[in-house]
Scaffold this active site. Sequence first.
Site, PDB file in Angstrom:
ATOM      1  N   ARG A  85      -3.647 -10.397   3.897  1.00  0.00           N
ATOM      2  CA  ARG A  85      -4.066 -11.734   4.319  1.00  0.00           C
ATOM      3  C   ARG A  85      -2.888 -12.663   4.631  1.00  0.00           C
ATOM      4  O   ARG A  85      -3.097 -13.746   5.164  1.00  0.00           O
ATOM      5  CB  ARG A  85      -4.950 -12.371   3.244  1.00  0.00           C
ATOM      6  CG  ARG A  85      -6.312 -11.706   3.132  1.00  0.00           C
ATOM      7  CD  ARG A  85      -7.239 -12.473   2.211  1.00  0.00           C
ATOM      8  NE  ARG A  85      -8.607 -12.044   2.347  1.00  0.00           N
ATOM      9  CZ  ARG A  85      -9.228 -11.182   1.530  1.00  0.00           C
ATOM     10  NH1 ARG A  85      -8.603 -10.672   0.505  1.00  0.00           N
ATOM     11  NH2 ARG A  85     -10.488 -10.861   1.744  1.00  0.00           N
ATOM     12  N   GLY A 112      -3.475  -1.652  -6.922  1.00  0.00           N
ATOM     13  CA  GLY A 112      -2.356  -2.572  -7.117  1.00  0.00           C
ATOM     14  C   GLY A 112      -2.618  -3.602  -8.208  1.00  0.00           C
ATOM     15  O   GLY A 112      -3.751  -4.044  -8.419  1.00  0.00           O
ATOM     16  N   GLN A 148     -18.359  -6.676  -0.380  1.00  0.00           N
ATOM     17  CA  GLN A 148     -17.539  -7.433  -1.330  1.00  0.00           C
ATOM     18  C   GLN A 148     -17.080  -8.780  -0.756  1.00  0.00           C
ATOM     19  O   GLN A 148     -16.306  -9.490  -1.386  1.00  0.00           O
ATOM     20  CB  GLN A 148     -16.344  -6.611  -1.809  1.00  0.00           C
ATOM     21  CG  GLN A 148     -15.325  -6.274  -0.743  1.00  0.00           C
ATOM     22  CD  GLN A 148     -14.289  -5.273  -1.239  1.00  0.00           C
ATOM     23  OE1 GLN A 148     -14.575  -4.088  -1.353  1.00  0.00           O
ATOM     24  NE2 GLN A 148     -13.092  -5.738  -1.548  1.00  0.00           N
ATOM     25  N   HIS A 183       0.840  -1.211   0.000  1.00  0.00           N
ATOM     26  CA  HIS A 183       0.000   0.000   0.000  1.00  0.00           C
ATOM     27  C   HIS A 183       0.871   1.255   0.000  1.00  0.00           C
ATOM     28  O   HIS A 183       0.559   2.237  -0.676  1.00  0.00           O
ATOM     29  CB  HIS A 183      -0.874   0.056   1.259  1.00  0.00           C
ATOM     30  CG  HIS A 183      -1.862  -1.060   1.386  1.00  0.00           C
ATOM     31  ND1 HIS A 183      -1.727  -2.086   2.286  1.00  0.00           N
ATOM     32  CD2 HIS A 183      -3.022  -1.291   0.718  1.00  0.00           C
ATOM     33  CE1 HIS A 183      -2.759  -2.902   2.188  1.00  0.00           C
ATOM     34  NE2 HIS A 183      -3.558  -2.447   1.237  1.00  0.00           N
ATOM     35  N   SER A 189       0.402  -9.015   0.968  1.00  0.00           N
ATOM     36  CA  SER A 189      -1.053  -8.977   1.098  1.00  0.00           C
ATOM     37  C   SER A 189      -1.384  -8.892   2.582  1.00  0.00           C
ATOM     38  O   SER A 189      -0.693  -9.485   3.415  1.00  0.00           O
ATOM     39  CB  SER A 189      -1.650 -10.264   0.518  1.00  0.00           C
ATOM     40  OG  SER A 189      -2.968 -10.440   0.974  1.00  0.00           O
TER      41      SER A 189
HETATM   42  O1  PAF Z   1      -8.433  -3.634  -3.079  1.00  0.00           O
HETATM   43  C1  PAF Z   1      -9.026  -3.350  -2.014  1.00  0.00           C
HETATM   44  O2  PAF Z   1      -8.430  -3.203  -0.955  1.00  0.00           O
HETATM   45  C2  PAF Z   1     -10.548  -3.198  -2.040  1.00  0.00           C
HETATM   46  O3  PAF Z   1     -11.134  -4.086  -2.922  1.00  0.00           O
HETATM   47  C3  PAF Z   1     -10.996  -1.765  -2.336  1.00  0.00           C
HETATM   48  C4  PAF Z   1     -10.578  -1.330  -3.721  1.00  0.00           C
HETATM   49  C5  PAF Z   1     -10.416  -0.809  -1.306  1.00  0.00           C
HETATM   50  C6  PAF Z   1     -12.529  -1.664  -2.275  1.00  0.00           C
HETATM   51  O4  PAF Z   1     -13.006  -2.005  -1.026  1.00  0.00           O
END
Ligand code: PAF
Length: 303
Positions: free
Chosen positions: A190, A150, A61, A37, A188
């Site tokens: 995760r 990304g 999502q 990030h 990541s």
């Molecule tokens: O890539 C992500 O972290 C998420 O899918 C995003 C783009 C912030 C949308 O919630």
Amino acid sequence: MKLAHKKNEVRHIVSEWRARNLRVAFVPTMGALHEGHLALIRQARQHADHVVVSVFVNPTQFGPGEDYQQYPRSLSADVEQCRTEGVSLVFAPDYEEMYGRAGAPQYVSIRISKMHEHLCGATRKGHFEGVLQVVNKLFLIVRPDVAVFGQKDIQQWFIIRQMVEEFDHPMEVLMGPTRREEDGLAMSSRNVYLTEEERNKAPLLFEAIQRLSQRLTGVIRDSNNGDAGIPVDESLIKAEIERLRANGFKVDYLSLVSTPDLQPACVIHSGRLYVIAAAVWLGKTRLIDNVLLNTRKYPDHDA
Ligand code: PAF
């Protein structure tokens, strides 16, 4: 640096910048920020006077049984990292601020066709609709000149770019290269779920993708009929899937797809951009990764 929890605060701050003709770059995130990030933030800074970062773990999502509850949350550490990186504004709304009391979606959602049928969209039903729902709202709140996402989430990148184009958002969507650990594992949020044993195996995913990319590149280079299209030797893909399985990975997919439609490619044409993408499970952790296969510079390209 400012921390805003309300949409109106963000609108107000950004409109003051706009009134002074300052450019705004945006990096949407779900927090738990890592080097990947931070690299996107640094890239964003090169394109604007102010960088806005959003931190919101978007429930729409995540599918049922996915890791929405467990997803790592570390807002104070994220805010400090943003401060160090020269971010001007962090937007961290809560669920109600983002979606209202009634929740989302109520009556309207964005329908995607074709681009979500394969790769992650095939197993994560509704995932990309959830992504577009929140990203579209975020774009309308922040109104950036440029947003950076990304490469690791490559399907997301192409789908968002398509939305921006079709909805005429007056902005550019940039791709930030995937940041990797020293052994090649894509960074990541995760990755913290991995046990020590899984963490040691995890780099085999990138190795498989890279090997496949090198083999396909070799086939393209050796072929004389670049313009007519080179049939993809499916056995190369199957061999990598088998190798991953033999090492304890559960393979969701390992595929070669064309861009921007993200459809499985049986033939490689010169002058086009393809993606080799994979999603695998190691125990309870789902990892994704990809490389671009750029035949634009055929025959002297690298993957
Ligand atoms: O890539 C992500 O972290 C998420 O899918 C995003 C783009 C912030 C949308 O919630």
